[in-house]
Enzyme design. Sequence first.
Site, mmCIF file in Angstrom:
data_model
loop_
_atom_site.group_PDB
_atom_site.id
_atom_site.type_symbol
_atom_site.label_atom_id
_atom_site.label_comp_id
_atom_site.label_asym_id
_atom_site.label_seq_id
_atom_site.Cartn_x
_atom_site.Cartn_y
_atom_site.Cartn_z
ATOM 1 N N THR A 531 71.919 52.717 39.435
ATOM 2 C CA THR A 531 71.028 52.786 38.268
ATOM 3 C C THR A 531 71.421 53.979 37.408
ATOM 4 O OG1 THR A 531 69.283 51.716 39.503
ATOM 5 C CG2 THR A 531 68.620 52.891 37.523
ATOM 6 N N GLU A 717 67.968 56.320 48.605
ATOM 7 C CA GLU A 717 68.356 56.784 49.940
ATOM 8 C C GLU A 717 67.400 57.798 50.566
ATOM 9 O OE1 GLU A 717 72.553 57.374 48.535
ATOM 10 O OE2 GLU A 717 72.968 56.450 50.471
#
Lengths: 757, 324
Positions: A531, A717
């Site tokens: 992104t 993450e």
Amino acid sequence: MSTNGYKVIGSRPIRHDGVDKVTGRAKYGADVQLTGMLYGKVLRSPHPHAKLKGIDTSKAEALPGVKAIATAADLPQIADKIADLGEAVVNLRDSSNNVLAYGKVLYRGHAVAAVAATSRHIAAEALELIQVEYEPLPHVTSVLEAMKDDAPILHEDLKMTEMGEETDKVSNIANHFQHKQGDPEAGFTEADMVIEREFETATVHQGYIEPHNATAEWNEEGHLTLYTSTQGAFSVRDQLVEILQIPVSKVTVVPMEIGGGFGGKISVYLAPVAAVLSRKTGHPVQMTMDRDEVFIGSGPTAASYLKIKMGATNDGRITAATAYMAYEAGAYPGSPVGAGAGCILTPYRIPNVQIDGYDVCVNKPKSNAYRAPGATNAAFGSETVVDELAEALGIDPLEFRIKNGVTEGDRRPDGPEHPRIGCIETTEAAKSSAHYGASLEPSSDGKLRGRGVASGYWFNFNGGRSAISVSVNDDGSINMLEGSTDIGGSRASISMMLAETLGLSAKDINPRVVDTDAIGYTDATGGSRTTFATGYAAHATGKALICEMKKRLAQAWEVSADAIDFKDGLFSYKNDEEKRGTFKELSGKIGGTGGPLVAQISTQPDGSGGGAFATHIVDVEVDPETGKVDILRYTAVQDVGTAIHPSYVEGQLQGGVAQGVGWALNEEYIYNTDGGMTNSSFLDYRMPTSLDLPMIETILVEVPNVSHPYGVRGVGEVPIVPPPAAIANAIYRATGTRMYELPMSPPRLASQMAKNA
Amino acid sequence: MKKFAYIDATSVDTVPSLLGRRFGQAQVLAGGTDLVGELKEYIATPDRVVNLKSIPGLDYIRQEDDGLKIGPLTTLADIETSTLINDQYSVLQQAVSAIASPQIRNVGTIAGNICQRPRCWYYRSEDFDCLKNGGDTCYSVRGVNRYHAIIGGGPCYIVHPSDSAVALMSLNASVKIQGPRGPREEMLDDFFVLPELNIMRENGLRANEFVTEIIVPASKPNTKGIYVKVRERDAIDFAMASVAVTMTMSGNTCSEATVVLGGVAPVPWRVPDVEQFLQGKQITEDVASAAAEMALREADPMSDNSYKIEMTQNIVSQAILDLA
């Protein structure tokens, strides 16, 4: 509508690929059907460590329906070459030997040979007819055992690298490195309270629902087309070029939809093998793993041993910390210990710090990246010690974290300076959250309840190459081609950034993830970069289109391009009512000015921008009679930069927590004494189900990334980093028992509570 | 999967001859949730698979004068949602709803659940030629045995995987069995066999027999039952330990009880001593914990599974107290 001045960013449009996915029409790797296609299966080693003395394939070849058999002899034997695949660094010679064993098998499940046949059943039958002569060798499956001088050695030619220098020592320890700042010994002397603990974490798997697959078609002209499910089509192309030693112009990789990757679908396992079988047979060859093969023959993430020592003064200032981190690389060097060492103490300002990392080969599958690779193991250790320190000093655990939290200008233990980041903001948001403020009611039926917190850090890869190619239709809609695998809604978020730039809506953009011939090189979807980085390219593409549109309007309006303004989605020339309109309105009115509007942009941001911080709060209930832990309430707080599509940002946080809960409570490779995994199925390798998780609450803290035009910060993450530590801290508050080993499953917790009783 | 002939059976009478007299040669197929996995993994390698779903009328739940009759092909989901079972045989409803997942309960059958093969990871792996696969070693003895038997094991240490069998045994249920010479009936107490008697099977079905009905005696007044199951994960998981208890109470005195353990032995493990001990006792915490201790008196754990003793004692005592 968002409150930050954006029109599209911050809203929640339906994703472009959503309907196809929920109705089952989206095409995944195993849906590929080609004319004359054969099916391949892999023969895997039953030994954890053995010399390969010979492979006799004659009986298998004689089985009707068998078209070809491949072994390592069909692959060029290549020299050592290191490649960076985005989330993992690999040696391509090792990659080659991993996809088909050469000389030695290094783990149970190691691929030894493969068969292509007219059906999967014939291929499976043929595997039984391949005769392999093994000379079994002693094996080692635990990191501490493997580090001993008398341990069985996996690679006789592997010399240990010590602090950046290659030594003469043949060892399973591929690498020992160190980060050091200040004087830890002096720092501990300064401390009023020092705590040192040891931790162990088990091998765990990413658990993506779609198994690995590859369909290869190597045609008569020597061109290889490979259809596969991957996080990075170009990474797959790179690996095929090196492993097969063929020109890059002769390989096309077609990315199919992906059913989860989490770091585990960047390295190739089946692709080169399917390619070789296709070359040998002249037919397309499809290979898919079953779940057992995914567990034993792909790339789970590292088990680890940690020893962590921290000291603080009575007023709650951390004075020093040391961390000894030994991670299992598996069969070949390259565990995520480097990343773990770069994240372990990063949420804290610590003047004196030393981190020692060890990358250690063991007879298990080559470890691979798994969502914030290495950082979850690390945080389980460090965040438990932080919790113990805060408790010992009588300071609220979040207050302790805020007091020692990092801000812009502080250094990470591994060196780099933090830019503007949201560490303190995140911890403060956790502290003032409704969850942290609510009291935890005791259980009415004798169960034990407790609340824990933990923080986590992940670098984020704010770099890499991304390309976008667009063509504008007459109605102002845009066909947008990209090379980034869409794993968590990136078609939507990238489209939204292009739409925002041009004053369009998300549905005006028609995004396509295309093959490696159709778009410029794009690095893998990994490191929380997509992104950020492909969105960066989308923004640049939008800017290029605006510039091009101005040139065309200048012709159409017969004015100077410089005099045309673009503001709030509107092109205008002075106050001329005739010469104004939106991108959409004007797209159809530039006929005769030079053909359709197109743009192609490739970008490579410089990597700055900083990482992501998270703080999690969890309430658990422990059944003292069985050791079973239930999660009652969970809140994930995170600096997400600008939330482009908040639903998908929240989804990333929730998904990371769900995986972290599994890692904390149940998931582990259970190894038998003979070096084999006993629980290689989803029944016995327990990932949480919907019944095991509450609704996971999220709090999005938005500290925009200064290195991105829209402030994007990778979010995918870091949410897996805090859960095991947060849950361990909650279990301690509930039961008085500290858990230093993962997973904290009922047999272990029950035994530990009984020991402490 | 090895090639096999697939036969749609048309009547109960014809099944025994389709199955034949040699074990392993043929397998009956009901819901298939266990068999298909075994076929794919080459654990079961029959020449013939005999489909029972083509026989009409094997799917029913009926209350008759002498008790409850359940057809062998009744799905677990139908049992779970049966008002009759929920009202009068709640322990069975509780056990069945703890099986696997809704998807599996929609397909899995009651007879299949009782007759399913063990989940021992050595037995289920192609790589281990274990006792149950015709080999000469039980790999759990020196291997990883945290989910293995603590009672009644040897020479093989599987645990029986069925939840429903534990509940049904606590209801004194029996099964009707069809063989070549017609039907016979057997109490569940006698149906299951320990490995020391037959290492290859978990029950006394002969190769050419299959279960055609489950019979549960009519429920008695003032009788309640409870099923407690401990599992690591809240769905799609087998019992680390479980217990089914039924008690007939007069006031707070137990006049009759049954206690059956699951997940700890190669068969559903009934503990008659405990049942006798409870009879005529006022149920107090002391009585419950004495019963729990007695229930595990024969436990002889292996290297990794001693945690199961206390875990099982805890749920036995909890179950007894909950019913009082």
